[in-house]
Structures are given as C-alpha cells and as structure tokens.
Motif scaffolding. Structure first.
Motif, short mmCIF file in Angstrom:
data_model
loop_
_atom_site.label_atom_id
_atom_site.label_comp_id
_atom_site.label_asym_id
_atom_site.label_seq_id
_atom_site.Cartn_x
_atom_site.Cartn_y
_atom_site.Cartn_z
N GLY A 43 0.80 -1.22 0.00
CA GLY A 43 0.00 0.00 0.00
C GLY A 43 0.83 1.26 0.00
N TRP A 44 1.80 1.33 -0.91
CA TRP A 44 2.70 2.48 -0.92
C TRP A 44 1.97 3.79 -1.18
CZ3 TRP A 44 6.97 1.39 1.35
CH2 TRP A 44 7.58 0.14 1.19
N HIS A 45 0.81 3.73 -1.81
CA HIS A 45 0.03 4.95 -2.09
C HIS A 45 -1.14 5.12 -1.11
CE1 HIS A 45 2.29 5.35 -5.78
NE2 HIS A 45 1.91 4.14 -6.17
N VAL A 46 -1.15 4.32 -0.05
CA VAL A 46 -2.23 4.38 0.94
C VAL A 46 -1.79 5.26 2.10
CG1 VAL A 46 -3.60 3.03 2.57
CG2 VAL A 46 -3.12 2.12 0.30
N THR A 47 -2.62 6.20 2.49
CA THR A 47 -2.33 7.02 3.67
C THR A 47 -2.91 6.33 4.90
OG1 THR A 47 -4.34 8.32 3.31
CG2 THR A 47 -2.30 9.16 2.36
N GLY A 48 -2.40 6.67 6.07
CA GLY A 48 -2.84 6.01 7.28
C GLY A 48 -1.89 4.89 7.65
N MET A 49 -1.98 4.42 8.90
CA MET A 49 -1.10 3.37 9.39
C MET A 49 -1.78 2.03 9.19
SD MET A 49 0.96 3.15 13.02
CE MET A 49 1.86 4.65 12.64
N ILE A 50 -1.28 1.24 8.24
CA ILE A 50 -1.91 -0.02 7.88
C ILE A 50 -1.69 -1.05 8.99
CG2 ILE A 50 -1.95 -1.92 6.22
CD1 ILE A 50 -1.02 0.05 4.08
N ARG A 51 -2.79 -1.62 9.44
CA ARG A 51 -2.74 -2.70 10.44
C ARG A 51 -2.46 -4.03 9.75
NH1 ARG A 51 -5.65 -4.25 15.51
NH2 ARG A 51 -5.98 -6.51 15.42
N ASP A 52 -3.23 -4.33 8.72
CA ASP A 52 -3.01 -5.53 7.94
C ASP A 52 -3.81 -5.42 6.64
OD1 ASP A 52 -5.70 -6.22 8.54
OD2 ASP A 52 -5.10 -7.42 10.26
N GLY A 53 -3.65 -6.39 5.79
CA GLY A 53 -4.37 -6.39 4.52
C GLY A 53 -4.59 -7.80 4.04
N GLY A 54 -5.58 -7.96 3.19
CA GLY A 54 -5.86 -9.25 2.60
C GLY A 54 -5.82 -9.15 1.09
N GLY B 2 -7.66 -5.59 0.38
CA GLY B 2 -8.45 -4.86 1.37
C GLY B 2 -7.56 -4.46 2.53
N TYR B 3 -7.63 -3.20 2.96
CA TYR B 3 -6.73 -2.68 4.00
C TYR B 3 -7.51 -2.36 5.27
CZ TYR B 3 -3.77 -1.73 -0.10
OH TYR B 3 -3.05 -1.83 -1.26
N HIS C 106 3.85 -0.15 16.41
CA HIS C 106 4.71 0.95 16.00
C HIS C 106 5.12 0.71 14.56
CE1 HIS C 106 8.97 -0.87 16.76
NE2 HIS C 106 8.12 -1.81 16.45
N LYS C 107 5.61 1.75 13.93
CA LYS C 107 5.99 1.65 12.52
C LYS C 107 7.49 1.91 12.40
CE LYS C 107 4.56 3.13 7.89
NZ LYS C 107 3.64 4.00 7.12
N PRO C 108 8.28 0.85 12.19
CA PRO C 108 9.72 1.05 12.03
C PRO C 108 10.02 1.95 10.83
CG PRO C 108 9.19 -1.28 12.35
CD PRO C 108 7.90 -0.56 12.13
N GLN C 109 11.12 2.64 10.89
CA GLN C 109 11.49 3.56 9.82
C GLN C 109 11.61 2.81 8.49
OE1 GLN C 109 15.05 5.77 10.59
NE2 GLN C 109 14.83 7.10 8.80
N GLY C 110 10.96 3.35 7.47
CA GLY C 110 11.01 2.76 6.14
C GLY C 110 10.04 1.63 5.91
N ALA C 111 9.27 1.24 6.94
CA ALA C 111 8.35 0.12 6.80
C ALA C 111 7.06 0.57 6.12
CB ALA C 111 8.03 -0.48 8.16
N ALA C 112 6.41 -0.36 5.42
CA ALA C 112 5.13 -0.07 4.79
C ALA C 112 3.99 -0.20 5.79
CB ALA C 112 4.90 -1.00 3.60
N ALA D 63 2.58 -0.96 9.92
CA ALA D 63 2.89 -1.00 11.35
C ALA D 63 3.13 -2.45 11.77
CB ALA D 63 1.75 -0.40 12.15
N GLN D 64 3.84 -2.63 12.86
CA GLN D 64 4.06 -3.96 13.42
C GLN D 64 3.48 -4.02 14.83
OE1 GLN D 64 8.24 -5.41 11.32
NE2 GLN D 64 8.13 -5.11 13.51
#
Length: 550
Positions: A350-361, A417-418, A526-532, A534-535
């Motif tokens: 989701g490189w073009h998705v704004t917001g902090m992604i929890r997960d996707g299918g 789906g995000y 949290h979202k590590p630097q450079g990650a797509a 959150a973890q």
C-alpha cells in the motif's frame, strides 16, 4: 521487519508487455454439479481397488512415491465424468469444490486424461486389455514430487476416458473428521513442509461472514493445530488454512476443507447469488466500469451483512490496474512466475495508501465465460480468503486491478483490502490472545491462567512509549519485568514478539504447562522507519514458578 517490494519493482513489471491470460475452462452447468460422496471414512481409510481397472492401475504404479488415496480417486472420477459430459476441464471454482467434496484437503491438484474410442458393444474386459499401454503412458506423466494420486476409468457411448488426479501436499495432516464435533468445531492438526512465522485459518459463516479460527499457541512451528467453529445454521462451510513464511505477510494457502453435517450425503455445487432477485445480469464493457460496478455491488453486499462501506483507493488501484494482466498471465503459465508474489506483496504494501496499515488481505480471481461483475463478486466471496479480503470487519479501503477479456469473455481482478490502526487501544487484541491461552490450557486439562492485574497499567504505560517512538520494545520489557519483581517479590520472566500478525505469538510449552500460570499480556503497535506497515509489539510476562527468591 517485513520485506515488501518497492514501487520500482511494480513499475518494472508494468513496463513489460503482458501476454493474454488463457481462458480454456468450460462453464458451470446451470443445474450445478453433484458429487456422490458415499463413504464417510474415505478421507482416512487406505485406498482399496474397486474393480479390474483399479487393480491394473495400482499394479502399473508400482513403487512410485505417490500414494493411491481414496479422496484423490474420487477427484479423478469426477474430473472424468465432467470431461465425458463437456469435453473440457471443469472450471476452477467447480474444481476446488470437487476436491473438497471428495475429502482432498489440498489447495491445488493436477490431472491428466487419455481418451479413446471403442466399437459399440465392446466389453470393459476388452477395453482394459487394449488400454494397458495407455495406463503406462498416463503414469509416465505423474510428477516425481506428487505425494498422492488417484485413477478412474469412465465411458460414455463409444468414448473411453482414463483420468488421473495427483497433488503434492504442502503439509502432512493427521486424520480428522469433516463433520463438526459436539462443540461445532473442526480441528486440523499436522506438520507443514516449509518454514512459517505464523499460521491462520478462516471459516465461512452463512452468506456473508467469515471468522478467524483458533491457532494453538502451544505448538512449535512447523507443527500446527487449528480449530475452526462452524456456524450451527450452516449445513456446510468452507475452511481455508494459510501460513506466512518468515518476513512475509503474503499468506500462502495450504489446505482447503469443506466441512459438512453428514459425510454420506451427496454434495451439489451451485454458485451463491448476491444480485437483486429480479435484476438482469450486468455487462462490464471495460475495466474501469467493471471496477466501479464491483465496488458498488460489494458495498451493497457488505450492508446486507451489517458492515460499513469501503472506499476505492484510486492511486493504489491505478498501480494494480497496470499489473493485473501480468499477474494472471504468470498464474496461468504465460508469464514469469515470480511476478505473482512481487505484484501481490507490492500491492499489499500500500505504498500509495495514507494512514497506518494494520493488515491487509489479497485475493485474485479470473472467472471465464462472463462479463457480469455480480457473478465475479459472488465467485470471489465463495471462499474464506475472498471474504477475509473483502468482507472482514474493519476493512476501510480496497485497491482493485481489473482485467476484462473477450473471445471468450472473462472477468478478473487482483484485490487488496486494507485495515488501519486508529489510536493505541489494543484491549480487544489482548483479549484475543488471552482467549487463545485459555483454550490451549483447556486442551492440556489445566485451569485458566491468573492475570497480573496490577501490572496492566505499568505495561500499558511502557507500551505507550513504544507506540510514540520514545522506547524500544526490549527496553519496555525490561522495565516491566523490573517493576514486576519489585512489586510481587517473585522472579519473573518474559519475552517480546514483533510481527504483523497476532497469530505469530507462540507461548512455549513449558510456560503453558505450568500447573499455576500467572501472566500478563500487552499489545501495541509501532511503525519502524522505512516500513510499509505498522508492526504489533506483544509483551508476555509471567511468574517463574521454577525459582524462588531468598
């Protein structure tokens, strides 16, 4: 950190010309397809020859690695029946139904057929005598890595057909019942033939819903035990089991199961219909209108299921549209096989998705012989993975890469789906992990764990620092353990798990097996630097019952 392909990798695929995906399957008959299952023990009992044709095939197979199994023989029989009736292979959606109805839990099967003609009145004995070389020729096409195989002979008028079905299993499954137990559960245990950072399972509920299955945290991967609860109103329900390789979020299916209330009742395939009762089938003239029609119909179906509407992410959809044809070309043998993983992972990022992604299918589906978006959606929502990508609660955005083909007609799409993180309230996640712990101990005939209630506020405060980026997860764990030792006067142990899925949590057997387990679990992200994405950061602390303090 999870590894995702960058946008440049997707652009490189899009820059190459894409071959047209082949559409060679027959359509599903209007009256569906019925599989006479018959024997309730077929999935677990050893294969036995039923007639001279079976004996001839068994003798010709010799010491080849693949085992003759009753489910795979059932699959071969049904493929042969379909070929004789339609002179073509069954479509994918019917093929996966046949596999599961026969009790074959594999995700993908291969098959080979040989056809011949005999004069009217020819006996089976005469045909068998003449067909011995053909049986040998059929077996010469059996892949060396196939783990199970089945064979069937069929005839229709003057036509004779030999069919062979085979599969290479991704996991060794222990025998299990396709019928839910007294608690409405189907339990599947086994060992995966690959490395896994997590397992997951999904089960359909009714027309619209899908639920996650219980993954036993006590088993050390690659072993697994996954328990799926079937809705009491469902006469049958699809179950899909998946795993994620290390450092990957793209789940790989390794088992498809069709639970049913009675293993001796014939099963009939018919596509679920979601369209309005008296509406004419829609026709999508181009890819853009197909995508818009799918979103409109999906939101109507989500509303029927009590779910909120999703929005189409236009930027991510534009990326998906550029590579959708490449994906299906690769999936069907007309492109580079590695493109499939690259495309799916890059879209999940989701490189073009704004917001902090929890997960996707992610889900993909190419449906032949239709230009009706409603039928495409119905086919995609038939399986749990399709529902988990499109019908799971909490999905807010989707990206959809459409493919529209003609001569013959076909509709296809790759869809993601995000779900997103909003705030730092992970109480539901903690509850889910505690329930898994309780269920695992119940299976071990042990009482539920006791929570370190006084530590919850301490753990939440330290995890908030991780969420804000002012502390590292291991630092938070050390602070929580030190506070626990001082507060309770007992030795304490703990560990931290960083993952994109809660299912990655393993609780060591020696911890779960403690007669009196006293523990606390905390979750943040949290979202590590450079990650797509959150973890998740999962902290587990517990009182060490094996040591004492002076």
């Amino acid at each position: 950190m999870v590894e995702f392909p960058n946008p440049a990798a997707l652009a490189a695929i899009a820059a190459r010309p894409a071959a047209r995906p082949p559409v060679e399957e027959a359509d599903v008959a209007a009256d569906g397809w019925t599989v006479e299952v018959g024997d309730p023990n077929a999935a677990v009992e050893a294969w036995q020859p039923r007639d001279p044709w079976d004996r001839a095939f068994g003798a010709a197979k010799g010491d080849r690695r693949a085992r003759l199994t009753r489910p795979m023989s059932c699959v071969a029989r049904e493929i042969g029946r379909y070929f004789l009736a339609h002179q073509a292979a069954p479509p994918h959606e019917l093929q996966q139904f046949i596999n599961a109805a026969c009790g074959a839990a594999v995700v993908q099967i291969g098959f080979q057929t040989l056809s011949g003609r005999f004069p009217p009145g020819a006996t089976d004995e005469a045909m068998l005598a003449s067909a011995q070389p053909e049986i040998e020729r059929l077996l010469s096409r059996l892949p060396t890595d196939a783990s199970e195989v089945g064979f069937a002979f069929g005839r229709r008028g003057e036509q004779m057909l030999l069919s062979m079905a085979f599969a290479s299993s991704d996991a060794e499954l222990s025998p299990f019942s396709l019928v839910p137990d007294g608690n409405g559960e189907v339990a599947i245990e086994g060992v995966l033939h690959d490395e896994a950072q997590s397992f997951a399972g999904y089960v359909n509920h009714g027309r619209f819903a899908v639920s996650s299955c219980f993954v036993d945290p006590a088993l050390e991967r690659p072993r697994f035990r996954i328990v799926c609860k079937v809705d009491p109103e469902d006469q049958r329900a699809w179950i899909e089991l998946v795993y994620a390789p290390p450092k990957r979020v793209l789940a790989r299916p390794f088992a498809q199961i069709l639970a049913r209330r009675n293993e001796q009742v014939a099963l009939t395939y018919a596509l679920q219909v979601y369209a309005e009762p008296h509406g004419e089938p829609q026709v999508a003239p181009n890819a853009e209108q197909f995508a818009q029609a799918v979103v409109t119909e999906l939101n109507r179906v989500r509303a029927l299921g009590g779910l909120s509407a999703v929005r189409l992410n236009l930027d991510e959809t534009a990326s998906a549209t550029q590579v959708a044809t490449h994906y299906f070309a690769a999936a069907l043998g007309r492109g580079q096989p590695t493109d499939m993983d690259t495309i799916a992972l890059a879209l999940l990022a989701g490189w073009h998705v704004t917001g902090m992604i929890r997960d996707g299918g992610f889900v993909s589906s190419l449906l032949p012989h239709t230009r009706d978006p409603g039928r495409w959606l119905a086919s995609t929502l038939e399986m749990p993975l399709g529902r988990s990508a499109l019908m799971m609660e909490g999905i807010e955005e989707i990206a959809l890469g459409p493919v529209v083909l003609d001569h013959p007609d076909a509709l296809g799409a790759v869809v993601v789906g995000y779900r997103f993180h909003h705030g730092n309230d992970h109480a539901d996640d903690v509850k889910r992990l505690l329930i898994r712990t309780v269920q695992a101990r119940r299976r071990m005939k042990l009482p539920p764990p006791t929570r370190l209630g006084d530590m919850q506020a301490v753990m939440q405060a330290e995890l908030a620092r991780v969420n804000h980026g002012t502390a590292q997860p291991m630092e938070a764990l050390q602070r929580v353990l030190a506070r626990g030792v001082n507060q309770f006067g007992a030795d304490m142990r703990g560990y931290v798990v960083e993952a994109t899925s809660l299912d990655a949590l393993e609780i060591p057997a020696e911890v779960l097996a403690q007669p009196k387990l006293v523990l606390e679990i905390g979750v943040t992200h949290h979202k590590p630097q450079g990650a797509a994405w959150a973890q998740f950061v999962i902290l587990v602390i517990f009182v060490d019952q094996h040591t004492t303090r002076a």
